[in-house]
Design a protein around this motif. Sequence first.
Motif, PDB file in Angstrom:
ATOM      1  N   LYS A  20       0.747  -1.286  -0.003  1.00  0.00           N
ATOM      2  CA  LYS A  20       0.133   0.080  -0.096  1.00  0.00           C
ATOM      3  C   LYS A  20       0.869   1.161   0.103  1.00  0.00           C
ATOM      4  CE  LYS A  20      -3.470   2.452   2.344  1.00  0.00           C
ATOM      5  NZ  LYS A  20      -4.595   2.633   3.437  1.00  0.00           N
ATOM      6  N   LYS A  23       2.517   1.694  -3.435  1.00  0.00           N
ATOM      7  CA  LYS A  23       1.435   2.237  -4.310  1.00  0.00           C
ATOM      8  C   LYS A  23       1.519   3.879  -4.104  1.00  0.00           C
ATOM      9  CE  LYS A  23      -1.593  -1.559  -4.728  1.00  0.00           C
ATOM     10  NZ  LYS A  23      -2.921  -1.960  -4.282  1.00  0.00           N
ATOM     11  N   GLU A  24       1.402   4.301  -2.813  1.00  0.00           N
ATOM     12  CA  GLU A  24       1.266   5.707  -2.727  1.00  0.00           C
ATOM     13  C   GLU A  24       2.447   6.442  -2.968  1.00  0.00           C
ATOM     14  OE1 GLU A  24       0.902   5.918   1.750  1.00  0.00           O
ATOM     15  OE2 GLU A  24      -1.078   4.969   1.684  1.00  0.00           O
ATOM     16  N   ASN A  27       1.779   6.999  -6.768  1.00  0.00           N
ATOM     17  CA  ASN A  27       0.628   7.931  -6.778  1.00  0.00           C
ATOM     18  C   ASN A  27       1.423   9.387  -6.639  1.00  0.00           C
ATOM     19  OD1 ASN A  27      -1.233   5.868  -6.986  1.00  0.00           O
ATOM     20  ND2 ASN A  27      -1.825   6.061  -4.760  1.00  0.00           N
ATOM     21  N   ARG A  66       3.592  -0.420 -11.334  1.00  0.00           N
ATOM     22  CA  ARG A  66       2.198  -0.628 -10.507  1.00  0.00           C
ATOM     23  C   ARG A  66       1.928  -2.001 -10.656  1.00  0.00           C
ATOM     24  NH1 ARG A  66      -0.704   2.889  -7.725  1.00  0.00           N
ATOM     25  NH2 ARG A  66       0.039   4.563  -8.851  1.00  0.00           N
ATOM     26  N   VAL A  70       1.502  -4.969  -7.776  1.00  0.00           N
ATOM     27  CA  VAL A  70       0.482  -5.563  -7.599  1.00  0.00           C
ATOM     28  C   VAL A  70       0.201  -6.912  -7.513  1.00  0.00           C
ATOM     29  CG1 VAL A  70      -2.106  -5.750  -7.959  1.00  0.00           C
ATOM     30  CG2 VAL A  70      -1.157  -3.579  -7.848  1.00  0.00           C
TER      31      VAL A  70
END
Length: 90
Positions: A20, A23-24, A27, A66, A70
């Motif tokens: 998580k 992923k941030e 982002n 990404r 995942v």
Amino acid sequence: MSQAASQINDKSEIRKEDIKRLKEVLNEIEDDPKSYEFREPVPWRELGLNDYPEIIKKPMDLKSCRNKLVKGKYSRYEDFFKEVQLIWDN
């Protein structure tokens, strides 16, 4: 900072609970307007860049990073950050 967090380095394995945060990180990069051209794979055929595969031996973009994250394709932080760096190096 927790003891576990202080022991994480580039050789550390990526834990499921860390995905998580990574992923941030992606982002945050994508939120920068300067990242626009790096968000998707280069459509080299459409652009007529026929020598692109000869010049760029290992294409990389934020979307591909990404997807690999995942899917669990990165086992260590080092692997993840090397490919993020590859985006800019290309």
